[in-house]
Design an enzyme around this catalytic site. Structure first.
Site, PDB file in Angstrom:
ATOM      1  N   CYS A 198       0.647  -0.965  -0.121  1.00  0.00           N
ATOM      2  CA  CYS A 198       0.175   0.226   0.161  1.00  0.00           C
ATOM      3  C   CYS A 198       0.645   0.879   0.309  1.00  0.00           C
ATOM      4  CB  CYS A 198      -0.912   0.092   1.301  1.00  0.00           C
ATOM      5  SG  CYS A 198      -2.043  -1.145   0.863  1.00  0.00           S
TER       6      CYS A 198
HETATM    7  N1  LIG Z   1      -2.818  -6.329   1.203  1.00  0.00           N
HETATM    8  C1  LIG Z   1      -3.565  -4.934   1.602  1.00  0.00           C
HETATM    9  O1  LIG Z   1      -3.622  -5.377   2.818  1.00  0.00           O
HETATM   10  C2  LIG Z   1      -4.454  -4.196   0.885  1.00  0.00           C
HETATM   11  C3  LIG Z   1      -5.219  -3.423   2.027  1.00  0.00           C
HETATM   12  C4  LIG Z   1      -5.784  -2.666   1.076  1.00  0.00           C
HETATM   13  C5  LIG Z   1      -6.055  -3.127  -0.035  1.00  0.00           C
HETATM   14  N2  LIG Z   1      -5.133  -4.199  -0.848  1.00  0.00           N
HETATM   15  C6  LIG Z   1      -5.047  -3.624  -2.811  1.00  0.00           C
HETATM   16  O2  LIG Z   1      -6.084  -5.050  -3.004  1.00  0.00           O
HETATM   17  C7  LIG Z   1      -5.345  -5.432  -3.740  1.00  0.00           C
HETATM   18  C8  LIG Z   1      -5.439  -6.873  -3.653  1.00  0.00           C
HETATM   19  O3  LIG Z   1      -3.867  -7.104  -2.834  1.00  0.00           O
HETATM   20  P1  LIG Z   1      -3.490  -8.275  -2.011  1.00  0.00           P
HETATM   21  O4  LIG Z   1      -3.295  -7.440  -1.005  1.00  0.00           O
HETATM   22  O5  LIG Z   1      -4.649  -8.667  -1.969  1.00  0.00           O
HETATM   23  O6  LIG Z   1      -3.224  -9.039  -3.416  1.00  0.00           O
HETATM   24  P2  LIG Z   1      -2.112 -10.569  -2.949  1.00  0.00           P
HETATM   25  O7  LIG Z   1      -0.760 -10.677  -3.753  1.00  0.00           O
HETATM   26  O8  LIG Z   1      -1.656 -10.895  -1.780  1.00  0.00           O
HETATM   27  O9  LIG Z   1      -3.226 -11.107  -3.698  1.00  0.00           O
HETATM   28  C9  LIG Z   1      -4.024 -10.803  -5.229  1.00  0.00           C
HETATM   29  C10 LIG Z   1      -3.858 -11.818  -5.956  1.00  0.00           C
HETATM   30  O10 LIG Z   1      -4.704 -12.009  -7.213  1.00  0.00           O
HETATM   31  C11 LIG Z   1      -4.111 -13.127  -7.885  1.00  0.00           C
HETATM   32  N3  LIG Z   1      -4.102 -12.751  -9.237  1.00  0.00           N
HETATM   33  C12 LIG Z   1      -3.170 -12.147 -10.007  1.00  0.00           C
HETATM   34  N4  LIG Z   1      -3.735 -12.453 -11.393  1.00  0.00           N
HETATM   35  C13 LIG Z   1      -5.099 -12.519 -11.068  1.00  0.00           C
HETATM   36  C14 LIG Z   1      -6.250 -13.124 -12.537  1.00  0.00           C
HETATM   37  N5  LIG Z   1      -5.858 -12.154 -13.806  1.00  0.00           N
HETATM   38  N6  LIG Z   1      -6.961 -13.836 -12.255  1.00  0.00           N
HETATM   39  C15 LIG Z   1      -7.604 -14.520 -10.934  1.00  0.00           C
HETATM   40  N7  LIG Z   1      -6.702 -14.292 -10.074  1.00  0.00           N
HETATM   41  C16 LIG Z   1      -5.128 -13.555 -10.349  1.00  0.00           C
HETATM   42  C17 LIG Z   1      -2.489 -13.579  -7.751  1.00  0.00           C
HETATM   43  O11 LIG Z   1      -2.121 -14.467  -7.313  1.00  0.00           O
HETATM   44  C18 LIG Z   1      -3.355 -13.390  -6.176  1.00  0.00           C
HETATM   45  O12 LIG Z   1      -2.304 -14.468  -5.398  1.00  0.00           O
HETATM   46  C19 LIG Z   1      -4.131  -4.376  -4.834  1.00  0.00           C
HETATM   47  O13 LIG Z   1      -5.095  -3.831  -5.653  1.00  0.00           O
HETATM   48  C20 LIG Z   1      -4.026  -3.446  -3.287  1.00  0.00           C
HETATM   49  O14 LIG Z   1      -3.593  -2.826  -3.413  1.00  0.00           O
HETATM   50  C21 LIG Z   1      -4.530  -4.885  -0.187  1.00  0.00           C
END
Ligand SMILES: NC(=O)c1ccc[n+]([C@@H]2O[C@H](COP(=O)([O-])OP(=O)(O)OC[C@H]3O[C@@H](n4cnc5c(N)ncnc54)[C@H](O)[C@@H]3O)[C@@H](O)[C@H]2O)c1
Length: 428
Positions: A269
């Site tokens: 983030c």
């Molecule tokens: N981790 C946090 O604390 C947090 C908090 C708020 C917002 N976010 C936002 O949420 C979003 C996701 O973050 P995250 O931390 O969950 O990421 P992450 O990497 O933990 O998970 C994302 C998942 O999406 C999968 N993926 C990628 N491309 C794909 C596709 N085309 N189809 C299906 N699956 C696919 C990946 O394999 C992965 O398992 C980002 O935009 C991030 O900025 C994250």
């Protein structure tokens, strides 16, 4: 149990991406009685989920096993399993590539499911992104592939995620969720979906407002951490204890919010999201978002500052870093988590190695070997290991570190988190 409008079958919900954001949401939707498909392109992750194993600390194995046992949770890496959904939520990564927003994951995921859009369904984007993405990128991809119009034939919306990994108090269900749609009927559908999963929703007037809300929240943190970091650097030179000043300021019951300095920011983030906003401001308005650029500059340089302080500390003892052994405690960017993405620990370890130090690293949470920089040796925090180091630097203050062992055996200690005490401790 929740049912699809007009039918007796459970609501069919697809969560695209089973990561830090998508997996807790999938568990929440199962809890709400939905039939849930957890789709992820990472076959290894899907294999673990199918075996009832979680890789996200906030979701215990038992939760995945319980979800599987309901028969209403299907982890899959087959996009064909996304067909027939009532609601689909996209939670895929939104990184930066060479400083520029990389929306290829959002585009790829949207294109992969676009053929499954049908009248009456709802599509929601949760990935953090710049204002306009839902309307200008996701909507057109869905419309072109499906032949249906967002807001007319199907609902389209945005709801920013507020997941705070490792936070035992504020979790998905009890954290208010901002919700938005591309029009009133979309907002209604998006709001109705989340009201089944979280305690409170916060509807806003449009997807751009919701997209900006998320970036505002993260930019606020980023800028205030940078303020604390810059002050820490000045306070050290002025020989004033910044931590004592922060503790004193934090007693003010109004108008002040506690932020602390540290070795730099990391994770998915803070080092990334504010740059989505500054990129868009520059692209759309031709202006610099000065706060973000300054905060990036200050926070990006904290690992350099930590290394400079270590050099100074060793120098004070007549030692050179190039002939010293440094024990680095913590690889994760955040305490009590295994998330080492963009972690400042990496930059610190790499710089120490480059300057010729022998570097040992310890982190009980970060088990993946790819997060141990090449040339560093992973060790456990034992009395011998601590005593063998010329200096120990605390980068991530995991509760699980044996701080009594560290304090009792370290020859010199540099604490970037104000966690340690004792005469031999030097603080950031
Ligand atoms: N981790 C946090 O604390 C947090 C908090 C708020 C917002 N976010 C936002 O949420 C979003 C996701 O973050 P995250 O931390 O969950 O990421 P992450 O990497 O933990 O998970 C994302 C998942 O999406 C999968 N993926 C990628 N491309 C794909 C596709 N085309 N189809 C299906 N699956 C696919 C990946 O394999 C992965 O398992 C980002 O935009 C991030 O900025 C994250």
């Amino acid at each position: 149990m929740s049912t699809a409008a007009g039918g007796g079958a459970p609501t069919r919900t697809v969560i695209v991406g089973q990561g830090y954001v998508g997996l807790p949401l999938a568990m929440g939707a199962v809890g709400a009685g939905h039939d849930v498909v957890g789709f992820d392109v990472d076959g290894e992750r899907i294999g673990r989920l199918r075996a009832g194993e979680s890789y996200i600390e906030d979701v215990p194995d038992s939760a995945v096993a319980a979800a599987l046992a309901t028969g209403r949770y299907t982890p899959t890496d087959d996009p064909g399993d996304c067909a027939g959904f009532d609601t689909l939520v996209i939670t895929v990564p939104t990184p930066l590539r060479e400083g520029v927003p990389d929306l290829s994951f959002v585009e790829g995921a949207t294109a992969a499911i676009a053929g499954h859009v049908r009248p009456g369904c709802t599509v929601i984007l949760e990935s953090t992104t710049y204002p306009g993405t839902t309307e200008e990128l996701v909507g057109p991809i869905l419309a072109e592939a499906s032949g249906f119009t967002p807001g007319v034939d199907f609902a389209l919306g945005y709801s920013p995620e507020r997941i705070d990994p490792g936070n035992a108090t504020w979790q998905l269900a009890n954290t208010p969720k901002v919700v938005a749609g591309v029009n009133d009927s979309s907002l209604e559908a998006v709001d109705a979906f989340y009201r089944q999963i979280v305690d409170a929703t916060v509807p806003v007037s449009g997807t751009r407002v919701a997209e900006l809300t998320k970036l505002l929240e993260n930019t606020f943190r980023h800028v205030n951490i940078a303020l604390a970091n810059e002050l820490a650097v000045f306070a050290a030179d002025l020989e004033i204890d910044i931590w004592e000043a922060i503790s004193a300021a934090s007693t003010k019951p109004y108008g002040y919010m506690r932020f602390t300095p540290g070795p730099g920011v990391g994770g998915h983030c803070l080092p990334i999201d504010p740059s989505y906003l500054s990129w868009q401001v520059r692209r759309s308005l031709g202006r610099a978002f000065r706060f973000v650029e300054l905060a990036n500059d200050v926070n990006d340089h904290m690992p350099d500052y930590v290394v400079a302080r270590l050099i100074r500390l060793l120098n004070g003892q007549g030692m050179a870093l190039s002939r010293s052994t440094v024990l680095v405690l913590g690889l994760a960017y955040k305490k009590n988590t295994s998330d080492a993405r963009e972690s400042p620990a990496k930059a610190i370890v790499e710089q120490l190695l480059e300057l010729g130090a022998e570097v040992r690293v310890a982190d009980p949470h970060v088990v993946e070997e790819r997060f141990v920089p090449e040339g560093a040796k992973r060790v456990d925090v034992t009395a011998d290991e601590v005593a063998a180091a010329d200096v120990v630097v605390l980068v991530t203050d995991h509760d699980g570190f044996p701080y009594d062992v560290v304090e009792a055996n370290a020859r010199a200690l540099f604490d970037t988190r104000a966690r340690l005490s004792g005469p031999g401790v030097e603080r950031l």
